[in-house]
Design a protein around this motif. Structure first.
Motif, PDB file in Angstrom:
ATOM      1  N   GLU A  33       0.834  -1.210   0.000  1.00  0.00           N
ATOM      2  CA  GLU A  33       0.000   0.000   0.000  1.00  0.00           C
ATOM      3  C   GLU A  33       0.869   1.261   0.000  1.00  0.00           C
ATOM      4  O   GLU A  33       0.618   2.214  -0.724  1.00  0.00           O
ATOM      5  CB  GLU A  33      -0.833  -0.179   1.244  1.00  0.00           C
ATOM      6  N   GLU A  42      -0.383   1.113 -10.818  1.00  0.00           N
ATOM      7  CA  GLU A  42       0.044   2.516 -10.942  1.00  0.00           C
ATOM      8  C   GLU A  42       0.692   2.770 -12.298  1.00  0.00           C
ATOM      9  O   GLU A  42       0.391   3.747 -12.981  1.00  0.00           O
ATOM     10  CB  GLU A  42       1.051   2.881  -9.837  1.00  0.00           C
ATOM     11  N   SER A  73       2.535   1.628  -3.419  1.00  0.00           N
ATOM     12  CA  SER A  73       1.598   2.152  -4.394  1.00  0.00           C
ATOM     13  C   SER A  73       1.490   3.678  -4.283  1.00  0.00           C
ATOM     14  O   SER A  73       1.544   4.405  -5.282  1.00  0.00           O
ATOM     15  CB  SER A  73       0.249   1.461  -4.166  1.00  0.00           C
ATOM     16  N   ARG A  74       1.374   4.161  -3.059  1.00  0.00           N
ATOM     17  CA  ARG A  74       1.270   5.611  -2.864  1.00  0.00           C
ATOM     18  C   ARG A  74       2.542   6.335  -3.311  1.00  0.00           C
ATOM     19  O   ARG A  74       2.488   7.420  -3.878  1.00  0.00           O
ATOM     20  CB  ARG A  74       0.975   5.932  -1.392  1.00  0.00           C
ATOM     21  N   THR A  95       0.920  -2.032  -7.215  1.00  0.00           N
ATOM     22  CA  THR A  95       1.973  -1.180  -7.783  1.00  0.00           C
ATOM     23  C   THR A  95       2.001  -1.314  -9.313  1.00  0.00           C
ATOM     24  O   THR A  95       2.231  -0.335 -10.013  1.00  0.00           O
ATOM     25  CB  THR A  95       3.361  -1.483  -7.182  1.00  0.00           C
ATOM     26  N   ALA A 139       2.644   6.633  -7.038  1.00  0.00           N
ATOM     27  CA  ALA A 139       1.734   7.693  -7.494  1.00  0.00           C
ATOM     28  C   ALA A 139       2.389   9.062  -7.372  1.00  0.00           C
ATOM     29  O   ALA A 139       2.080   9.992  -8.106  1.00  0.00           O
ATOM     30  CB  ALA A 139       0.436   7.642  -6.685  1.00  0.00           C
ATOM     31  N   LYS A 140       3.327   9.170  -6.427  1.00  0.00           N
ATOM     32  CA  LYS A 140       4.037  10.433  -6.227  1.00  0.00           C
ATOM     33  C   LYS A 140       5.238  10.525  -7.187  1.00  0.00           C
ATOM     34  O   LYS A 140       5.461  11.567  -7.815  1.00  0.00           O
ATOM     35  CB  LYS A 140       4.545  10.456  -4.777  1.00  0.00           C
TER      36      LYS A 140
END
Ligand code: KG4
Ligand code: ZN
Length: 328
Positions: A44, A85, A47-48, A82, A51-52
């Motif tokens: 998790e 993304e 993944s974030r 992931t 995204a950044k």
């Protein structure tokens, strides 16, 4: 030019490769050090962080937008959250620039790390050692790749990560353990060599990992030298296991070219042992450049060139992810 995206695990990377010359025009990667405190990748969080990071890297490729003929992306195998993304980003780029998508198998990508800015050389017998996989692959050509051996449980790189965690050290554990091992006594602990009595062409690292765990528990207070000796003795057993199985393959078939790829192929101890084995059998050894052993998008771009050349492109946005390895 082809833009390629890699986000199958904890590295966000984008590359641009020239279709005609195979030259790597642009390559940037952001590795997620944030997982270090957890001793492994937290999906998790990964993944974030993708995204950044991915849009930030993508911004740096603006000057090439009007020269892009396709967008390639790793869609298998890897962490679902992931992979998603990278795939979502690739779809947005394909739609915005009206160019096709190219789907890339991450493991086949690792094999193509051997050929970045170069011509392909086949046949190759390939040892793939990464955080997710430990395989021996018979790679006869772009379209003919067969899996000869696989791991029954953990992967080679993963076992380094787990030993590092047990020693209270960071993630990824591969280079940490390798560095500690340099000043350690590899003969102090006699950890088992997995499947050494088995005729099976397969790998296993969970029993070895447990043997290391028991040793650590019995020592209680660990000095720095204890950690070095454990690292060296563990690395010796894990590498000997690989060596024994590769030797079995060399004995049973005619091998001309052998290659090691994947993040853990950066391990110099393993490289040296394999080099000696190849010399013994008169086999030519191929290695990726150290910077292209771990996950990167240059290898994804190199494989994408082959797919593009063969017209293996996706003209609509119909591209799904496959977290598990199925075939090449
Ligand atoms: O190929 P990669 O970047 O990601 C996957 O596709 O899994 O491989 C990462 C793995 C990690 O488990 C890491 O600890 C391991 O490769 N690794 C190493 C070394 N450098 C990275 N393992 C052993 N020795 C190393 N020097
Ligand atoms: Zn990888």
């Amino acid at each position: 030019m082809i833009l390629s995206i890699e986000s199958s695990c904890d590295d966000s990377a984008i590359a641009i490769t020239d279709i005609k010359t195979k030259k790597l025009i642009f390559h940037k990667k952001i590795s997620q050090i944030e997982h270090s405190v957890y001793g492994g990748v937290v999906p998790e969080l990964a993944s974030r962080l993708h995204a950044k990071a991915l849009p930030l890297i993508f911004e740096d490729t603006k000057e090439y937008f009007n020269q892009l003929k396709a967008v390639a992306v790793t869609n298998e195998p890897g962490l679902s959250v992931t992979l998603m993304e990278g795939v979502m980003m690739a779809k947005a780029i394909a739609l915005a620039l009206d160019i096709p998508l190219i789907s890339i198998n991450h493991l086949k990508g690792h094999i193509y790390s051997l050929f970045i800015e170069k011509e392909e050389i086949f046949p190759q017998l390939v040892l793939l050692v990464s955080g997710g996989h430990t395989q021996v692959i018979e790679a006869n050509s772009y379209s003919e790749m067969n899996l000869l051996a696989n791991t029954l449980d953990d992967s080679f790189g993963e076992s380094f990560d787990k030993v590092s965690k047990m020693l209270g050290l960071g993630y990824p554990g591969g280079s940490i353990i390798e560095n500690l091992a340099k000043d350690g006594d590899e003969n102090r602990f006699s950890f088992p060599i997995p499947l050494s009595q088995s005729p099976k062409l397969a790998f296993s690292f969970s029993g070895l990992k447990n043997a290391v765990r028991l040793e650590i528990e019995s020592l209680k207070e660990l000095s720095l030298q204890d950690k070095r000796d454990i690292s060296a003795s563990f690395q010796k057993s894990a590498s000997t296991h690989i060596l024994q199985k590769v030797k079995k393959v060399f004995k049973n078939r005619e091998v001309e070219n052998f290659a090691i790829v994947g993040g853990a192929s950066a391990n110099l101890y393993l490289r040296e042992k394999i080099k000696n084995l190849c010399n013994q059998f008169n086999i030519k050894l191929y290695l990726s450049e150290l910077k292209f052993c771990s996950d990167n998008s240059a290898m994804i771009g190199r494989l994408a060139l082959e797919k593009y050349k063969r017209g293996e492109i996706i003209n609509d946005l119909n591209l799904e992810i496959n977290p598990r390895f199925k075939s090449f």
